[in-house]
Design a protein around this motif. Structure first.
Motif: not given
Length: 355
Positions: A244-259
């Motif tokens: 996907i086209q997105s911001n890697p840092n924001y997306l990583e934070s989303i994945f990290l917090n949800l996991i």
């Protein structure tokens, strides 16, 4: 006066706005029941004293100046001032007035805007408080990123000084490698968020192509000890949407917090099972995070789930920050997030981003 203006009696009686006729001498000549209802004075009391007598002290001067313009045949539109009621309360009125030179009269109508002014005052107070809170949060952010960077660098320096030839235990060597990776990851995040704080005045968020599997792999590696100790299983299905086209840092934070949220709120004695999947929904990319954890009572939690420092368990490590960050990251990326959950039935977070 009553016979001269009898043709306006019906209008005066039924209109909810404040309607009055005042003379060039500064006295009310006729007012409608709405004036009596709002100000609380009797007709006799209103007619006995100059109009400016009823005006709030701080507004008397500007009201007098406007009255001079009216006497020079200049109409008045949306002039706001305050009046003092008989009970001592202050009301805001918005006036539209038209002078009639030959009759030496001013025809005026006013709307009671007190509620509007109170809401504006509350909004301004809220904005002021939010501005101050934002300043405080930025200060805390700068202080945190600055003060933590030195200890992290010191830890990495100590790590470099270790003599590995004296460590023969395989498990210890693996733990040391995990320790190093965690410190490097923490330093990278501190550097990123420090830069974010400096650049936050800009609304521009850089996007790039992101491999979803790589994000999961990177996040899983950064919390490998947590995953191992909890017995968590993380599976993913990105066959429909791989990148996907997105911001890697924001997306990583989303994945990290949800996991980590799924691991934190697991059922006692039951290893957490976390599944992440992606799919294309018309012009949106949907990413689902599902677990078999404790779940939430959505009737009680409602819209508070993503609130700042909102916690719903007695766990000491629950600070109400993770989901708040997830929500704001998703919104910053132009997406939406929904939740499906029930007590003891697990939780699904459904994120929709622009394709």
């Amino acid at each position: 006066m009553n016979s001269e203006y009898s043709q306006y009696d019906v209008f005066f009686e039924i209109t909810p706005d404040l309607v009055c006729i005042a003379g060039f001498d500064g006295y009310f000549k006729k007012v409608n029941p709405a004036v009596i209802e709002v100000l609380g004075y009797s007709y006799e009391e209103l007619y006995a004293k100059p109009v400016n007598h009823f005006v709030f002290e701080e507004d008397k001067e500007k009201t007098a100046m406007v009255r001079k313009s009216l006497l020079n045949s200049e109409p008045l539109i949306d002039f706001e001032n305050r009046y003092v009621t008989k009970s001592g309360e202050i009301v805001w009125l918005s006036w539209t007035s038209q002078p009639v030179e030959h009759a030496k009269l001013v025809f005026a109508i006013a709307k009671n805007i007190t509620q509007k002014k109170e809401l504006e005052a509350e909004r301004n107070t809220l904005l002021t408080n939010l501005t101050e809170l934002n300043k405080d949060l930025r200060h805390i952010g700068h202080m945190t990123s600055h003060d933590l960077r030195s200890p992290v660098n010191n830890l990495l320096s100590i790590y470099e000084l270790l003599d590995y030839s004296k460590i023969t235990d395989k498990d210890t060597l693996e733990l040391m490698e995990v320790f190093k990776l965690c410190c490097e990851d923490l330093r990278e995040k501190l550097n990123f968020y420090s830069k974010e704080l400096k650049d936050k005045q800009s609304l521009y968020i850089p996007f790039e192509e992101i491999d979803l599997k790589k994000i999961v792999k990177k996040v899983s590696k950064s919390i490998s000890s947590l995953i191992k100790n909890s017995g968590a299983t993380i599976s993913n299905d990105f066959t429909e949407v791989k990148k996907i086209q997105s911001n890697p840092n924001y997306l990583e934070s989303i994945f990290l917090n949800l996991i980590t949220n799924s691991i934190k709120y697991r059922k006692p004695g039951i290893p957490p099972i976390i599944t992440i999947s992606s799919k294309l929904m018309e012009d949106k990319i949907q990413i689902d995070f599902s677990d078999n954890g404790l779940g939430f009572d959505m009737e009680k939690v409602g819209n508070k789930l993503f609130g700042f420092q909102q916690t719903f368990t007695n766990q000491e490590d629950s600070h109400g920050i993770g989901l708040y960050l997830v929500y704001n990251h998703v919104k910053s990326l132009g997406g939406t997030i929904e939740v499906e959950s029930a007590l003891d039935m697990g939780t699904t977070f459904r994120i929709k981003l622009n394709a």
